[in-house]
Design a protein around this motif. Structure first.
Motif, PDB file in Angstrom:
ATOM      1  N   LEU A  81       0.818  -1.203   0.000  1.00 29.77           N
ATOM      2  CA  LEU A  81       0.000   0.000   0.000  1.00 29.77           C
ATOM      3  C   LEU A  81       0.859   1.264   0.000  1.00 29.77           C
ATOM      4  O   LEU A  81       2.001   1.255   0.475  1.00 29.77           O
ATOM      5  N   PRO A  82       0.323   2.364  -0.500  1.00 34.23           N
ATOM      6  CA  PRO A  82       1.056   3.642  -0.426  1.00 34.23           C
ATOM      7  C   PRO A  82       1.120   4.132   1.018  1.00 34.23           C
ATOM      8  O   PRO A  82       0.378   3.668   1.881  1.00 34.23           O
ATOM      9  N   ASP A  83       2.001   5.092   1.269  1.00 42.13           N
ATOM     10  CA  ASP A  83       2.148   5.626   2.619  1.00 42.13           C
ATOM     11  C   ASP A  83       0.897   6.366   3.084  1.00 42.13           C
ATOM     12  O   ASP A  83       0.535   6.335   4.258  1.00 42.13           O
ATOM     13  N   LYS A  84       0.230   7.059   2.155  1.00 37.76           N
ATOM     14  CA  LYS A  84      -0.992   7.795   2.471  1.00 37.76           C
ATOM     15  C   LYS A  84      -2.105   7.367   1.518  1.00 37.76           C
ATOM     16  O   LYS A  84      -1.869   7.218   0.317  1.00 37.76           O
ATOM     17  N   PHE A  85      -3.298   7.178   2.074  1.00 37.72           N
ATOM     18  CA  PHE A  85      -4.420   6.808   1.221  1.00 37.72           C
ATOM     19  C   PHE A  85      -5.747   7.053   1.933  1.00 37.72           C
ATOM     20  O   PHE A  85      -5.816   7.085   3.159  1.00 37.72           O
ATOM     21  N   LEU A  86      -6.781   7.235   1.142  1.00 34.58           N
ATOM     22  CA  LEU A  86      -8.147   7.250   1.643  1.00 34.58           C
ATOM     23  C   LEU A  86      -8.644   5.817   1.703  1.00 34.58           C
ATOM     24  O   LEU A  86      -8.230   4.977   0.902  1.00 34.58           O
ATOM     25  N   LEU A  87      -9.568   5.550   2.621  1.00 37.67           N
ATOM     26  CA  LEU A  87     -10.147   4.213   2.746  1.00 37.67           C
ATOM     27  C   LEU A  87     -11.658   4.285   2.604  1.00 37.67           C
ATOM     28  O   LEU A  87     -12.311   5.135   3.211  1.00 37.67           O
ATOM     29  N   TYR A  88     -12.209   3.383   1.772  1.00 36.16           N
ATOM     30  CA  TYR A  88     -13.657   3.228   1.688  1.00 36.16           C
ATOM     31  C   TYR A  88     -13.989   1.749   1.785  1.00 36.16           C
ATOM     32  O   TYR A  88     -13.873   1.003   0.818  1.00 36.16           O
ATOM     33  N   PRO A  89     -14.422   1.278   2.968  1.00 32.99           N
ATOM     34  CA  PRO A  89     -14.784  -0.130   3.140  1.00 32.99           C
ATOM     35  C   PRO A  89     -16.275  -0.339   2.867  1.00 32.99           C
ATOM     36  O   PRO A  89     -17.115   0.007   3.689  1.00 32.99           O
ATOM     37  N   ALA A  90     -16.593  -0.906   1.715  1.00 38.85           N
ATOM     38  CA  ALA A  90     -18.003  -1.103   1.355  1.00 38.85           C
ATOM     39  C   ALA A  90     -18.110  -2.037   0.161  1.00 38.85           C
ATOM     40  O   ALA A  90     -17.297  -1.968  -0.768  1.00 38.85           O
ATOM     41  N   SER A  91     -19.115  -2.894   0.175  1.00 41.01           N
ATOM     42  CA  SER A  91     -19.399  -3.710  -1.011  1.00 41.01           C
ATOM     43  C   SER A  91     -19.726  -2.788  -2.180  1.00 41.01           C
ATOM     44  O   SER A  91     -20.231  -1.680  -1.984  1.00 41.01           O
ATOM     45  N   THR A  92     -19.453  -3.237  -3.385  1.00 43.48           N
ATOM     46  CA  THR A  92     -19.558  -2.355  -4.549  1.00 43.48           C
ATOM     47  C   THR A  92     -20.946  -2.337  -5.170  1.00 43.48           C
ATOM     48  O   THR A  92     -21.099  -2.427  -6.392  1.00 43.48           O
ATOM     49  N   TRP A  93     -21.983  -2.204  -4.347  1.00 40.92           N
ATOM     50  CA  TRP A  93     -23.325  -1.971  -4.885  1.00 40.92           C
ATOM     51  C   TRP A  93     -23.396  -0.553  -5.437  1.00 40.92           C
ATOM     52  O   TRP A  93     -22.667   0.344  -5.001  1.00 40.92           O
ATOM     53  N   ALA A  94     -24.294  -0.338  -6.374  1.00 46.28           N
ATOM     54  CA  ALA A  94     -24.369   0.967  -7.043  1.00 46.28           C
ATOM     55  C   ALA A  94     -24.628   2.109  -6.062  1.00 46.28           C
ATOM     56  O   ALA A  94     -24.054   3.199  -6.197  1.00 46.28           O
ATOM     57  N   HIS A  95     -25.490   1.858  -5.054  1.00 48.34           N
ATOM     58  CA  HIS A  95     -25.838   2.955  -4.138  1.00 48.34           C
ATOM     59  C   HIS A  95     -24.693   3.343  -3.207  1.00 48.34           C
ATOM     60  O   HIS A  95     -24.749   4.387  -2.553  1.00 48.34           O
ATOM     61  N   LYS A  96     -23.648   2.523  -3.164  1.00 46.02           N
ATOM     62  CA  LYS A  96     -22.473   2.890  -2.365  1.00 46.02           C
ATOM     63  C   LYS A  96     -21.667   4.003  -3.034  1.00 46.02           C
ATOM     64  O   LYS A  96     -20.778   4.590  -2.420  1.00 46.02           O
ATOM     65  N   ASN A  97     -21.964   4.252  -4.294  1.00 43.85           N
ATOM     66  CA  ASN A  97     -21.457   5.439  -5.003  1.00 43.85           C
ATOM     67  C   ASN A  97     -19.938   5.451  -5.186  1.00 43.85           C
ATOM     68  O   ASN A  97     -19.298   6.507  -5.094  1.00 43.85           O
ATOM     69  N   HIS A  98     -19.370   4.288  -5.476  1.00 38.56           N
ATOM     70  CA  HIS A  98     -17.938   4.265  -5.790  1.00 38.56           C
ATOM     71  C   HIS A  98     -17.632   5.108  -7.031  1.00 38.56           C
ATOM     72  O   HIS A  98     -16.574   5.751  -7.099  1.00 38.56           O
ATOM     73  N   LEU A  99     -18.543   5.121  -7.993  1.00 40.22           N
ATOM     74  CA  LEU A  99     -18.300   5.876  -9.218  1.00 40.22           C
ATOM     75  C   LEU A  99     -18.195   7.372  -8.931  1.00 40.22           C
ATOM     76  O   LEU A  99     -17.333   8.063  -9.489  1.00 40.22           O
ATOM     77  N   GLY A 100     -19.073   7.880  -8.066  1.00 41.91           N
ATOM     78  CA  GLY A 100     -18.987   9.294  -7.695  1.00 41.91           C
ATOM     79  C   GLY A 100     -17.665   9.617  -7.022  1.00 41.91           C
ATOM     80  O   GLY A 100     -17.054  10.670  -7.265  1.00 41.91           O
ATOM     81  N   LEU A 101     -17.201   8.702  -6.185  1.00 45.54           N
ATOM     82  CA  LEU A 101     -15.924   8.878  -5.506  1.00 45.54           C
ATOM     83  C   LEU A 101     -14.768   8.856  -6.511  1.00 45.54           C
ATOM     84  O   LEU A 101     -13.841   9.679  -6.432  1.00 45.54           O
ATOM     85  N   LEU A 102     -14.820   7.936  -7.449  1.00 47.07           N
ATOM     86  CA  LEU A 102     -13.761   7.852  -8.468  1.00 47.07           C
ATOM     87  C   LEU A 102     -13.747   9.099  -9.351  1.00 47.07           C
ATOM     88  O   LEU A 102     -12.672   9.586  -9.737  1.00 47.07           O
ATOM     89  N   GLU A 103     -14.923   9.620  -9.668  1.00 48.23           N
ATOM     90  CA  GLU A 103     -14.994  10.849 -10.459  1.00 48.23           C
ATOM     91  C   GLU A 103     -14.347  12.009  -9.710  1.00 48.23           C
ATOM     92  O   GLU A 103     -13.683  12.869 -10.307  1.00 48.23           O
ATOM     93  N   ALA A 104     -14.557  12.040  -8.389  1.00 45.32           N
ATOM     94  CA  ALA A 104     -13.952  13.105  -7.576  1.00 45.32           C
ATOM     95  C   ALA A 104     -12.432  12.964  -7.552  1.00 45.32           C
ATOM     96  O   ALA A 104     -11.699  13.967  -7.628  1.00 45.32           O
ATOM     97  N   ILE A 105     -11.938  11.734  -7.438  1.00 44.54           N
ATOM     98  CA  ILE A 105     -10.497  11.486  -7.480  1.00 44.54           C
ATOM     99  C   ILE A 105      -9.924  11.954  -8.820  1.00 44.54           C
ATOM    100  O   ILE A 105      -8.875  12.600  -8.890  1.00 44.54           O
ATOM    101  N   LYS A 106     -10.631  11.618  -9.893  1.00 42.29           N
ATOM    102  CA  LYS A 106     -10.199  12.023 -11.228  1.00 42.29           C
ATOM    103  C   LYS A 106     -10.177  13.538 -11.363  1.00 42.29           C
ATOM    104  O   LYS A 106      -9.240  14.120 -11.931  1.00 42.29           O
ATOM    105  N   LYS A 107     -11.194  14.199 -10.837  1.00 43.36           N
ATOM    106  CA  LYS A 107     -11.300  15.647 -10.953  1.00 43.36           C
ATOM    107  C   LYS A 107     -10.157  16.358 -10.228  1.00 43.36           C
ATOM    108  O   LYS A 107      -9.668  17.395 -10.690  1.00 43.36           O
ATOM    109  N   LEU A 108      -9.726  15.799  -9.096  1.00 44.83           N
ATOM    110  CA  LEU A 108      -8.637  16.412  -8.348  1.00 44.83           C
ATOM    111  C   LEU A 108      -7.332  16.416  -9.134  1.00 44.83           C
ATOM    112  O   LEU A 108      -6.482  17.283  -8.939  1.00 44.83           O
ATOM    113  N   ASN A 109      -7.155  15.411  -9.981  1.00 45.83           N
ATOM    114  CA  ASN A 109      -5.975  15.338 -10.851  1.00 45.83           C
ATOM    115  C   ASN A 109      -4.684  15.489 -10.048  1.00 45.83           C
ATOM    116  O   ASN A 109      -3.782  16.246 -10.419  1.00 45.83           O
ATOM    117  N   ASN A 110      -4.646  14.783  -8.919  1.00 44.75           N
ATOM    118  CA  ASN A 110      -3.469  14.836  -8.047  1.00 44.75           C
ATOM    119  C   ASN A 110      -3.005  13.411  -7.773  1.00 44.75           C
ATOM    120  O   ASN A 110      -3.647  12.681  -7.021  1.00 44.75           O
TER     121      ASN A 110
END
Length: 228
Positions: free
Chosen positions: A50-79
């Motif tokens: 694992l990297p030294d620093k990371f965000l954690l999201y522990p959740a099954s990948t059902w649609a309502h858990k909104n992993h896609l929204g989270l990934l879009e936010a990660i992409k938008k940060l472009n960091n």
């Protein structure tokens, strides 16, 4: 008897129950799975590289858990310094939608899905992560949020259902349908030391409320009311 007022309101609205027939009692959040981990092994996560620093999201990948929204936010940060680790059961939604998005947006260097992990590994992930993020669209009650509060792990979450009441301060919530809002809060909890300290201070307040909900007395009162 339900755990949160928003569940009570759903029962009133959709099942047409009278308000005085539905009671809200949150159980004391004690003797949970992580309370049983005493002699934990910090090397249990070494094999995940694992990297030294990371965000954690522990959740099954059902649609309502909104992993896609989270990934879009990660992409938008472009960091590239912002990493995300996810745990939980990989559902069909993961194969059909989440994984293709990671591939199309070339996020493999920033995002890693570990699948289901042991309690010991999850415990170490909580304590190693920079913060927990809970972007869900709906929850009766969020255990990742509750667990973060009880263990004192910085956490931000959606402003839906029971989550705002659980965290107790809207400064640490975001609109799960607003990618910009999610990305702004991620950036703050990841880099802003003052914001992180405020978050941890808030968690201490909420922890006391979660551990001592006075549930037994409330149940006794409800039973006496019904009997009378």
């Amino acid at each position: 008897i339900v755990s949160y007022n928003h569940v009570k309101q759903d029962i009133i609205n959709y099942f047409k129950k009278p308000a005085d027939a539905v009671f809200t009692v949150l159980l004391d959040m004690q003797d949970l799975w992580f309370d049983k981990i005493t002699n934990h092994d910090k090397t249990s996560i070494n094999s995940y590289q694992l990297p030294d620093k990371f965000l954690l999201y522990p959740a099954s990948t059902w649609a309502h858990k909104n992993h896609l929204g989270l990934l879009e936010a990660i992409k938008k940060l472009n960091n590239p310094d912002i990493k995300l680790i996810c745990t939980g059961h990989p559902t069909e939604h993961y194969e059909k939608n989440i994984l293709p998005y990671i591939e199309s947006e070339k996020l493999f260097q920033q995002v890693k899905f570990l699948g289901i992990v042991t309690d010991e590994v999850l415990f170490e992930l909580y304590h190693k992560c920079r913060a927990v993020v809970v972007p869900t669209l709906y929850e009766a009650g969020s255990f990742p949020l509750i667990e973060s509060i009880l263990m004192g792990i910085p956490v931000i979450c959606s402003k839906v259902t029971s989550l705002p009441d659980t965290i107790g301060n809207e400064r640490f919530t975001f609109d799960p349908l607003n990618v910009l809002d999610i990305s702004n809060k991620i950036e703050k909890i990841y880099f802003d030391l003052d914001y992180r300290e405020e978050n941890i201070a808030q968690l201490k307040i909420q922890r006391k409320k979660l551990i001592n909900t006075n549930a037994a007395a409330k149940f006794e009162h409800i039973y006496k009311t019904i009997c009378n």
